[in-house]
Structures are given as structure tokens and as C-alpha cells.
Write a protein that holds these residues in place. Structure first.
Motif, mmCIF file in Angstrom:
data_model
loop_
_atom_site.group_PDB
_atom_site.id
_atom_site.type_symbol
_atom_site.label_atom_id
_atom_site.label_comp_id
_atom_site.label_asym_id
_atom_site.label_seq_id
_atom_site.Cartn_x
_atom_site.Cartn_y
_atom_site.Cartn_z
ATOM 1 N N GLU A 60 12.676 -34.859 30.136
ATOM 2 C CA GLU A 60 12.739 -36.117 29.393
ATOM 3 C C GLU A 60 12.831 -35.903 27.881
ATOM 4 O O GLU A 60 13.234 -36.806 27.145
ATOM 5 N N LEU A 61 12.452 -34.734 27.409
ATOM 6 C CA LEU A 61 12.500 -34.439 25.972
ATOM 7 C C LEU A 61 13.530 -33.375 25.606
ATOM 8 O O LEU A 61 13.970 -33.318 24.461
ATOM 9 N N LYS A 62 13.893 -32.567 26.567
ATOM 10 C CA LYS A 62 14.714 -31.379 26.304
ATOM 11 C C LYS A 62 15.959 -31.670 25.466
ATOM 12 O O LYS A 62 16.292 -30.924 24.553
ATOM 13 N N GLU A 170 10.442 -52.686 5.787
ATOM 14 C CA GLU A 170 11.910 -52.795 5.722
ATOM 15 C C GLU A 170 12.536 -52.233 6.998
ATOM 16 O O GLU A 170 13.484 -52.815 7.548
ATOM 17 N N PHE A 171 12.000 -51.116 7.463
ATOM 18 C CA PHE A 171 12.502 -50.507 8.701
ATOM 19 C C PHE A 171 12.305 -51.465 9.878
ATOM 20 O O PHE A 171 13.214 -51.677 10.677
ATOM 21 N N GLN A 172 11.111 -52.060 9.969
ATOM 22 C CA GLN A 172 10.838 -52.993 11.063
ATOM 23 C C GLN A 172 11.733 -54.223 10.985
ATOM 24 O O GLN A 172 12.153 -54.758 12.003
ATOM 25 N N HIS A 173 12.068 -54.658 9.773
ATOM 26 C CA HIS A 173 12.983 -55.783 9.608
ATOM 27 C C HIS A 173 14.367 -55.448 10.175
ATOM 28 O O HIS A 173 14.971 -56.242 10.890
ATOM 29 N N VAL A 174 14.846 -54.241 9.863
ATOM 30 C CA VAL A 174 16.148 -53.803 10.384
ATOM 31 C C VAL A 174 16.104 -53.692 11.907
ATOM 32 O O VAL A 174 17.003 -54.157 12.604
ATOM 33 N N ILE A 175 15.037 -53.092 12.416
ATOM 34 C CA ILE A 175 14.894 -52.893 13.861
ATOM 35 C C ILE A 175 14.833 -54.238 14.589
ATOM 36 O O ILE A 175 15.374 -54.387 15.679
ATOM 37 N N SER A 176 14.196 -55.221 13.975
ATOM 38 C CA SER A 176 14.069 -56.536 14.622
ATOM 39 C C SER A 176 15.431 -57.188 14.837
ATOM 40 O O SER A 176 15.575 -58.053 15.697
ATOM 41 N N ARG A 177 16.441 -56.753 14.087
ATOM 42 C CA ARG A 177 17.797 -57.290 14.247
ATOM 43 C C ARG A 177 18.648 -56.416 15.172
ATOM 44 O O ARG A 177 19.843 -56.659 15.318
ATOM 45 N N SER A 178 18.040 -55.418 15.776
ATOM 46 C CA SER A 178 18.756 -54.499 16.658
ATOM 47 C C SER A 178 18.281 -54.693 18.096
ATOM 48 O O SER A 178 17.275 -54.114 18.503
ATOM 49 N N PRO A 179 18.991 -55.502 18.872
ATOM 50 C CA PRO A 179 18.519 -55.846 20.218
ATOM 51 C C PRO A 179 18.412 -54.655 21.174
ATOM 52 O O PRO A 179 17.619 -54.698 22.114
ATOM 53 N N ASP A 180 19.147 -53.596 20.935
ATOM 54 C CA ASP A 180 19.136 -52.440 21.839
ATOM 55 C C ASP A 180 17.986 -51.479 21.556
ATOM 56 O O ASP A 180 17.729 -50.582 22.355
ATOM 57 N N PHE A 181 17.307 -51.638 20.428
ATOM 58 C CA PHE A 181 16.304 -50.660 20.037
ATOM 59 C C PHE A 181 15.199 -50.494 21.080
ATOM 60 O O PHE A 181 14.893 -49.384 21.484
ATOM 61 N N VAL A 182 14.593 -51.592 21.508
ATOM 62 C CA VAL A 182 13.454 -51.504 22.431
ATOM 63 C C VAL A 182 13.858 -50.812 23.729
ATOM 64 O O VAL A 182 13.133 -49.961 24.236
ATOM 65 N N SER A 183 15.014 -51.142 24.256
ATOM 66 C CA SER A 183 15.434 -50.553 25.525
ATOM 67 C C SER A 183 15.875 -49.096 25.376
ATOM 68 O O SER A 183 15.794 -48.323 26.326
ATOM 69 N N SER A 184 16.307 -48.707 24.192
ATOM 70 C CA SER A 184 16.751 -47.316 24.013
ATOM 71 C C SER A 184 15.633 -46.395 23.546
ATOM 72 O O SER A 184 15.742 -45.185 23.702
ATOM 73 N N PHE A 185 14.576 -46.925 22.993
ATOM 74 C CA PHE A 185 13.450 -46.116 22.497
ATOM 75 C C PHE A 185 12.455 -45.961 23.642
ATOM 76 O O PHE A 185 11.418 -46.614 23.672
ATOM 77 N N LYS A 186 12.794 -45.106 24.600
ATOM 78 C CA LYS A 186 11.893 -44.931 25.747
ATOM 79 C C LYS A 186 12.034 -43.544 26.340
ATOM 80 O O LYS A 186 13.060 -42.886 26.215
ATOM 81 N N ILE A 187 10.944 -43.126 26.961
ATOM 82 C CA ILE A 187 10.895 -41.903 27.736
ATOM 83 C C ILE A 187 10.210 -42.278 29.046
ATOM 84 O O ILE A 187 9.114 -42.824 29.029
ATOM 85 N N VAL A 188 10.875 -42.026 30.144
ATOM 86 C CA VAL A 188 10.308 -42.357 31.452
ATOM 87 C C VAL A 188 10.167 -41.076 32.248
ATOM 88 O O VAL A 188 11.129 -40.318 32.389
ATOM 89 N N LEU A 189 8.963 -40.815 32.736
ATOM 90 C CA LEU A 189 8.737 -39.618 33.570
ATOM 91 C C LEU A 189 9.353 -39.808 34.939
ATOM 92 O O LEU A 189 9.396 -40.882 35.482
#
Length: 189
Positions: A60-62, A170-189
Motif C-alpha cells: 500500500e505504500l511501496k 490556505e491549503f485547506q481552502h484549496v483542498i476544499s475546492r478539490s472534490p477528488d481529494f478525499v477519495s484519492s487521499f487514502k490507504i486501504v489495507l
């Protein structure tokens, strides 16, 4: 919250579930995967640490270009060596889980991208970030001019107070406008 690595009590399991965004099944799987990385003599030690070199071999990290940085951000090691205890490992998995909030994910993403740990993303951090994402091979590496233009564009979009850096808000403001961020920022075992 410490527990022996070879077994996880019901109390510890419940406590970990309350303190993370992970389900009991995810915690048990994380425990299994973590203990598999320990040396035999470490399996019964409370707060045993797995070296970063072993953590980054997890599938998952490699291939994650930020794998070392992720370990360093979540490590509580006084030696700042990126080694992880089981609780560090759970914190990492929790922040990268589907259930983690946008605020938690963006906070840790910011910390991972803040390579010099100074609380801002400056030009040097942004250059390292771009190089991690594009690869640092000669054919993929941006020219100096391209890099300066890209960083200028990033700062133009993100640096609300125009101080030449991107802070957490400022970073969180930019991220809040990025709908894909939450779904792409993940690691699943």
C-alpha cells in the motif's frame, strides 16, 4: 493505550476504535499486518517499533512517492527515524481511511508536503512536491523555467495573503475546492 504487539485485548480494540476512524475489522487487520513486520523477539514487546525501511515495503505504500515522508510525519520516534509503533501505524491508517474527515486528511497532507516542517509550503517545499509527483528522472524532470512557472501558478492560486508561502488554512481552502481529494487521499489495507 500501549498494548503487547502479539495480542490485542477487547479493551484496547474498543479504545482504538473510539480514537480512530477505523472499524474493529480494520484495526485487527492493521494489527496482523504490523506484527508481521516485527522481528520474532519483538512480538511481545510493548511499543515495539517497525523501522521505516520495513513499513515502506508494504504494498500500500511501496509505490507512493511520499512513503518516507508519510512515515516521518506519523512517527513518534525521538530519533526522527520514521519508525512506527502500532499506535503510530493506526494513526497513519486512520488519517488515510475513507472515514477520515476532510479537515484531518488536509491537515496530514499539508504536514507531508511541508518537507522542512516549518508550518508553510514555500517554494522549496513546492519544488520537492512537484518532483515527487512527476518523478525525478531526467526525462520527467521539469526545466528550471517550467518549475518556476508552475510554482508561481500554484502560489497565484493558493497564496491568499500573498506572503510567498501557502499556510495550512490556505491549503485547506484549496483542498476544499478539490472534490477528488478525499477519495484519492487514502490507504486501504
Amino acid at each position: 493505550m500501549g498494548t503487547t504487539a502479539s495480542q490485542l485485548s477487547k479493551e484496547s480494540l474498543s479504545e482504538y476504535q473510539e480514537l480512530t476512524f477505523l472499524t474493529k475489522q480494520e484495526i485487527l487487520l492493521a494489527h496482523k499486518r504490523f506484527t508481521e513486520l516485527l522481528e520474532k523477539h519483538e512480538k511481545d514487546q510493548i511499543d515495539a517499533r517497525v523501522p521505516m525501511g520495513k513499513i515502506i515495503t508494504l504494498p500500500e505504500l511501496k509505490s507512493n512517492p511520499f512513503k518516507e515522508r508519510i512515515c516521518r510525519v506519523f512517527s513518534t520516534s525521538e530519533q526522527k527515524d520514521g519508525s512506527l509503533t502500532f499506535e503510530d501505524f493506526l494513526d497513519l491508517l486512520s488519517a488515510f481511511s475513507d472515514s477520515a474527515t476532510l479537515e484531518i486528511k488536509s491537515h496530514y497532507a499539508f504536514r507531508i508536503f511541508d518537507f522542512d516542517d516549518d508550518g508553510t509550503l514555500d517554494c522549496a517545499d513546492l519544488e520537492k512536491l512537484v518532483n515527487c509527483l512527476t518523478g525525478e528522472t531526467n526525462d520527467a524532470k521539469l526545466s528550471s523555467t517550467e518549475m518556476k512557472q508552475l510554482i508561481s501558478n500554484i502560489l497565484e492560486e493558493s497564496d491568499i495573503d500573498k506572503d510567498g508561502t501557502v499556510n495550512l488554512s490556505e491549503f485547506q481552502h484549496v483542498i476544499s475546492r478539490s472534490p477528488d481529494f478525499v477519495s484519492s487521499f487514502k490507504i486501504v489495507l
